[in-house]
Write a protein that holds these residues in place. Structure first.
Motif, PDB file in Angstrom:
ATOM      1  N   ARG A   3      12.299  21.700 -11.981  1.00 22.70           N
ATOM      2  CA  ARG A   3      10.856  21.578 -12.000  1.00 22.70           C
ATOM      3  C   ARG A   3      10.396  20.384 -11.140  1.00 22.70           C
ATOM      4  N   PRO A   4       9.234  20.537 -10.481  1.00 21.90           N
ATOM      5  CA  PRO A   4       8.729  19.420  -9.681  1.00 21.90           C
ATOM      6  C   PRO A   4       8.371  18.226 -10.568  1.00 21.90           C
ATOM      7  N   THR A   5       8.621  17.052 -10.021  1.00 19.67           N
ATOM      8  CA  THR A   5       8.310  15.830 -10.765  1.00 19.67           C
ATOM      9  C   THR A   5       8.125  14.694  -9.780  1.00 19.67           C
ATOM     10  N   LEU A   6       7.804  13.532 -10.278  1.00 17.40           N
ATOM     11  CA  LEU A   6       7.728  12.331  -9.471  1.00 17.40           C
ATOM     12  C   LEU A   6       8.826  11.374  -9.919  1.00 17.40           C
ATOM     13  N   LYS A   7       9.503  10.814  -8.958  1.00 15.27           N
ATOM     14  CA  LYS A   7      10.551   9.850  -9.300  1.00 15.27           C
ATOM     15  C   LYS A   7      10.222   8.512  -8.659  1.00 15.27           C
ATOM     16  N   ASN A   8      10.566   7.457  -9.355  1.00 16.92           N
ATOM     17  CA  ASN A   8      10.290   6.112  -8.862  1.00 16.92           C
ATOM     18  C   ASN A   8      11.202   5.775  -7.697  1.00 16.92           C
ATOM     19  N   LEU A   9      10.617   5.107  -6.710  1.00 20.77           N
ATOM     20  CA  LEU A   9      11.394   4.643  -5.568  1.00 20.77           C
ATOM     21  C   LEU A   9      12.002   3.281  -5.870  1.00 20.77           C
ATOM     22  N   THR A  10      13.244   3.091  -5.456  1.00 22.81           N
ATOM     23  CA  THR A  10      13.829   1.758  -5.556  1.00 22.81           C
ATOM     24  C   THR A  10      13.203   0.869  -4.489  1.00 22.81           C
ATOM     25  N   LYS A  11      13.371  -0.432  -4.636  1.00 19.87           N
ATOM     26  CA  LYS A  11      12.817  -1.351  -3.646  1.00 19.87           C
ATOM     27  C   LYS A  11      13.363  -1.063  -2.255  1.00 19.87           C
ATOM     28  N   ARG A  12      14.676  -0.776  -2.204  1.00 16.76           N
ATOM     29  CA  ARG A  12      15.291  -0.531  -0.890  1.00 16.76           C
ATOM     30  C   ARG A  12      14.821   0.796  -0.298  1.00 16.76           C
ATOM     31  N   SER A  39       0.815  -1.216   0.000  1.00 11.38           N
ATOM     32  CA  SER A  39       0.000   0.000   0.000  1.00 11.38           C
ATOM     33  C   SER A  39       0.851   1.270   0.000  1.00 11.38           C
ATOM     34  N   MET A  40       2.162   1.108   0.115  1.00 11.50           N
ATOM     35  CA  MET A  40       3.054   2.268   0.111  1.00 11.50           C
ATOM     36  C   MET A  40       3.190   2.814  -1.305  1.00 11.50           C
ATOM     37  N   PRO A  41       3.333   4.127  -1.449  1.00 13.07           N
ATOM     38  CA  PRO A  41       3.535   4.701  -2.791  1.00 13.07           C
ATOM     39  C   PRO A  41       4.808   4.163  -3.431  1.00 13.07           C
ATOM     40  N   THR A  42       4.789   4.106  -4.731  1.00 12.07           N
ATOM     41  CA  THR A  42       5.974   3.666  -5.479  1.00 12.07           C
ATOM     42  C   THR A  42       6.765   4.841  -6.023  1.00 12.07           C
ATOM     43  N   GLN A  43       6.247   6.067  -5.830  1.00 11.04           N
ATOM     44  CA  GLN A  43       6.931   7.266  -6.299  1.00 11.04           C
ATOM     45  C   GLN A  43       6.998   8.286  -5.175  1.00 11.04           C
ATOM     46  N   THR A  44       7.928   9.204  -5.340  1.00 10.52           N
ATOM     47  CA  THR A  44       8.073  10.289  -4.381  1.00 10.52           C
ATOM     48  C   THR A  44       8.350  11.583  -5.123  1.00 10.52           C
TER      49      THR A  44
END
Length: 506
Positions: free
Chosen positions: A145-154, A132-137
């Motif tokens: 510019r603001p954006t969303l980046k993918n989180l690594t598994k760790r 349920s945790m987000p996959t992006q931050t």
């Protein structure tokens, strides 16, 4: 998600039982007259005189009976509170678990006390699922510019681990604050595992009061130290030989701790089965509305109406006089009217509403528009004033509406009280205004059958409102009480309202 462990939890204190409301003879006489004059015509002078004489005879006995009864109730509550406090300090299992679970009821990650062994409390906590945790931050592009980046598994595991540690520490701190006799807490954390989608334990261990209370909790990152200060702890998230966090969650071995596997074996893992489910522990406990300390569950100091007391003194009981149902006159803002004499002896006030929560408040003020003291401020923490002359009767749900009631005995109010402001206030912390109220109406009636209704405006700019005012006046050289419909208020809620009437708000 990662800072709840920074909260402070006040240590439990012995229950403080409020004093029984002070009642006065003017209040008792008003109640008695309202009863004896019910159904007696205004022109029946002989009957009215006889009724008032009977009220004069009954009022002292009624006052004495209610005063004694309320004092007996308080003594009983004091005794029960002392017994409860002793049981809590003695680590009585049922008492400790009930108190701790009440404290846990508003936690973001649900905790549930399941047993006490000596001075050790056992707690199960339901942590948010990793899936349920987000996959992006949030992030920034090279150009800013603001954006969303993918989180690594760790990175995602680290976020989840920090949130879990924060909730564990907060649960431990609150458990120790609530149960003063507990010296250690055995805590196990369950969550739904990503690979199997079944519940499993991801942390267990023992934490002592000394370890939790002596550790500094200043930064979100401090939550990761929860394993360092525990005893016999185990965690599904481990550190690899290279110093990195593991990127997968595996269920812990439950054979090391007696009872853990039995708890899982007996758990219902299907949230849609209709049975109690550990899978939904965070919903059934954590999402519950916390108890509202402002609203008593039943009023232990309920005052018996005179009619009820009188019926109990008669043998055999006599039927109550039949009164025609009231027909309400609808008021408009600014309208005033003279109240009939029957309303002086007992004016029933009710505020009904839906859409949001609100509280009824009464201010008993002088000619200067200010209370003479805090005792003239009648609200949820002080529901009675003027020796019973003004009293809140509590809230209850009636169909789709909430109704809060009060009674005002105008003829029992002391001479320094020249006006009674009938007000409502919203919960400022909820961020809602009077515009959130729907079907709001103030209804007033008395024993003669006369009744009035005023529908205050749903003003989105205010959080507290004086709906109506009762005030002393003179008509043809005789003192009277009048009612004025108002419907105006304050943007800053109860604080602004109280200050306007001279109440010292701390």
């Amino acid at each position: 998600m990662t800072s709840v462990h920074l909260q402070s939890f006040a240590a439990a204190q012995p229950p403080l039982i409020p004093s029984a409301p002070q009642l006065g003879l003017p209040w008792a006489l008003a109640e008695a007259q309202a009863f004896h004059l019910r159904g007696v015509g205004r022109l029946a002078r002989a009957e009215r005189t006889a009724a008032k004489q009977r009220a004069q005879q009954d009022a002292p006995a009624y006052l004495a009976a209610e005063t004694t009864r309320l004092q007996d109730i308080r003594e009983q509550m004091v005794t029960e509170a002392e017994q409860w406090w002793h049981a809590l300090l003695s680590n009585d299992e049922a008492t400790v678990c009930e108190a701790v679970n009440t404290a846990f009821s508003d936690n973001p990650a649900a905790g549930c006390a399941v047993g006490v062994d000596g001075s050790v409390l056992s707690v199960v906590m339901r942590q948010q699922d990793l899936d349920s945790m987000p996959t992006q931050t949030a992030g920034l592009t090279p150009s800013g510019r603001p954006t969303l980046k993918n989180l690594t598994k760790r990175d995602r595991i680290l976020w989840w681990l920090t949130a879990m540690g924060s909730n564990i520490v907060a649960t431990l701190k609150e458990g120790f604050a609530t149960a003063s006799g507990i010296e250690a807490i055995d805590l196990a954390v369950i969550t739904r595992l990503p690979d199997t989608q079944r519940l499993g334990y991801v942390v267990y261990g023992r934490w002592t009061r000394h370890a939790i209370e002596s550790a500094p909790w200043r930064e979100p990152e401090d939550a990761l130290r929860f394993l360092d200060i525990g005893q016999d702890t185990a965690c599904s998230v481990t550190t690899t030989a290279s110093g990195n966090l593991s990127s997968t969650l595996k269920p812990l071995d439950t054979t090391r701790v007696a009872g853990l596997q039995a708890l899982l074996d007996g758990a219902q893992d299907n949230p849609d089965s209709g049975e109690p489910s550990l899978a939904d522990l965070d919903i059934t406990l954590g999402a519950n509305t916390p108890p509202d300390v402002r609203v008593a569950i039943g009023d232990p100091y309920r005052i018996r109406p005179f009619a009820e007391w009188k019926q109990q003194t008669l043998s055999p009981p006599q039927p109550a006089p039949v009164v025609a149902p009231a027909t309400s006159a609808v008021l408009i803002p600014g309208q005033t009217l003279v109240l009939p004499e029957e309303a002086w002896r007992g004016l029933h006030v009710s505020f009904s509403f839906a859409g949001a929560d609100a509280d009824l408040t009464l201010f008993l003020v002088g000619d200067d528009g200010r209370v003479s003291g805090d005792e003239d401020f009648v609200f949820y923490n002080q529901p009675s004033g003027a020796a019973g002359g003004a009293r809140l009767l509590g809230k209850q749900q009636e169909g789709p509406h909430t109704v809060e009631r009060a009674t005002v005995h105008l003829c029992a109010l002391p001479e320094h009280v020249r006006r009674v402001a009938v007000a409502i206030n919203m919960d400022v912390e909820a961020g809602l205004t009077c515009g959130s109220l729907t079907h709001a109406a103030l209804d007033l009636d008395c024993t003669s059958g006369a009744a009035w209704t005023f529908r205050p405006p749903a003003d989105p700019a205010i959080r507290a409102m004086v709906i109506a005012e009762l005030y002393r006046h003179s008509a043809d050289g005789h003192p009277v009480w009048k009612l004025r419909a108002i419907g105006q208020g304050w943007a800053d809620g109860l604080d602004g309202l109280a200050r306007a009437y001279g109440v010292n708000v701390e």
